[in-house]
Design an enzyme around this catalytic site. Structure first.
Site, PDB file in Angstrom:
ATOM      1  N   CYS A  77      54.299  57.743  27.401  1.00 54.71           N
ATOM      2  CA  CYS A  77      53.848  56.375  28.107  1.00 54.71           C
ATOM      3  C   CYS A  77      54.317  55.478  26.968  1.00 54.71           C
ATOM      4  O   CYS A  77      55.674  55.145  26.877  1.00 54.71           O
ATOM      5  CB  CYS A  77      52.400  56.523  28.218  1.00 54.71           C
ATOM      6  SG  CYS A  77      51.928  54.654  29.152  1.00 54.71           S
ATOM      7  N   HIS A 175      51.615  60.119  32.375  1.00 55.19           N
ATOM      8  CA  HIS A 175      50.842  60.832  31.596  1.00 55.19           C
ATOM      9  C   HIS A 175      50.657  62.545  32.152  1.00 55.19           C
ATOM     10  O   HIS A 175      49.623  62.609  33.023  1.00 55.19           O
ATOM     11  CB  HIS A 175      49.454  60.323  31.594  1.00 55.19           C
ATOM     12  CG  HIS A 175      49.052  58.951  30.606  1.00 55.19           C
ATOM     13  ND1 HIS A 175      48.990  58.851  29.441  1.00 55.19           N
ATOM     14  CD2 HIS A 175      49.418  57.631  31.194  1.00 55.19           C
ATOM     15  CE1 HIS A 175      48.925  57.437  29.042  1.00 55.19           C
ATOM     16  NE2 HIS A 175      49.261  56.839  29.951  1.00 55.19           N
ATOM     17  N   GLU A 177      49.329  64.660  30.566  1.00 59.74           N
ATOM     18  CA  GLU A 177      47.872  65.246  30.276  1.00 59.74           C
ATOM     19  C   GLU A 177      47.011  65.066  31.412  1.00 59.74           C
ATOM     20  O   GLU A 177      45.716  65.461  31.289  1.00 59.74           O
ATOM     21  CB  GLU A 177      47.606  64.965  28.991  1.00 59.74           C
ATOM     22  CG  GLU A 177      46.982  63.280  28.882  1.00 59.74           C
ATOM     23  CD  GLU A 177      48.229  62.379  28.750  1.00 59.74           C
ATOM     24  OE1 GLU A 177      47.793  61.115  28.502  1.00 59.74           O
ATOM     25  OE2 GLU A 177      49.297  62.643  28.851  1.00 59.74           O
TER      26      GLU A 177
END
Length: 193
Positions: A77, A175, A177
């Site tokens: 990001c 993202h 994650e």
């Protein structure tokens, strides 16, 4: 494997740590030059404002260290955007690893671009075994235009670079994650590069 997450005061570090822990990987948080240089892999996360983040990188000396890293580096990001030349966010001069300038989405688009979206045109081992298009979760108001370094694209009003690569540097605008199975697979692929 020694994995370091760059600790420079930008958000989402804990969510990256937790995602790696779910994969059985313990990562060290650090802004220490020796620890970073001795790592096998480095993750450069980021949520926040580009100008403030660059100020933090300069304070810790990471602005000089990061572009010189020889191991695989994954910018996430804001981390990806800071690997570019400049960003319109605060008219910020960034690290210059990726030869592209980050732009703000046009005013006719709702910003931030937030939620699940497709990434397509996957061109790297970073995306090994991911189906194209893959779904990833994004939150951003700025984007890197498509360029020679683009290894994945996303459409939000326009097609833009959702991932970039130059040598040992990788960047993803989304993202991983927070992107469920596809994001976990991408993180695993990064660790296997």
């Amino acid at each position: 494997m020694q994995l370091t997450i760059l600790d420079y005061g930008a958000g989402n570090i804990q969510s990256v740590q937790f995602a790696l822990e779910r994969l059985g990987i313990t990562a060290k948080l650090s802004n220490n030059k020796e620890e970073i240089l001795s790592s096998d892999k480095v993750i450069f996360p980021g949520v926040g404002q580009a100008h403030q983040a660059m100020k933090q990188l300069r304070t810790t000396g990471l602005d000089v260290l990061i572009p010189e890293l020889k191991q695989d580096v994954l910018g996430i990001c804001l981390g990806m955007q800071l690997l570019c030349n400049t960003t319109e966010e605060g008219n910020t001069i960034a690290l210059g690893v990726f030869d592209v300038d980050v732009k703000r989405f046009e005013d006719d688009l709702k910003v931030p671009h937030m939620g699940w979206n497709l990434i397509k045109d996957l061109k790297s081992d970073l995306f090994k075994e991911l189906e194209s298009p893959a779904y990833m979760y994004a939150v951003h108001s700025y984007y890197a235009p498509k360029c020679d370094l683009t290894i994945a694209t996303t459409n939000y009003g326009i097609d833009f670079s959702s991932a970039l690569q130059k040598d040992n540097f990788y960047g993803v605008q989304f993202h991983p994650e927070k992107s469920s199975r596809d994001g976990a697979m991408l993180l695993e692929n990064f660790l296997k590069l």
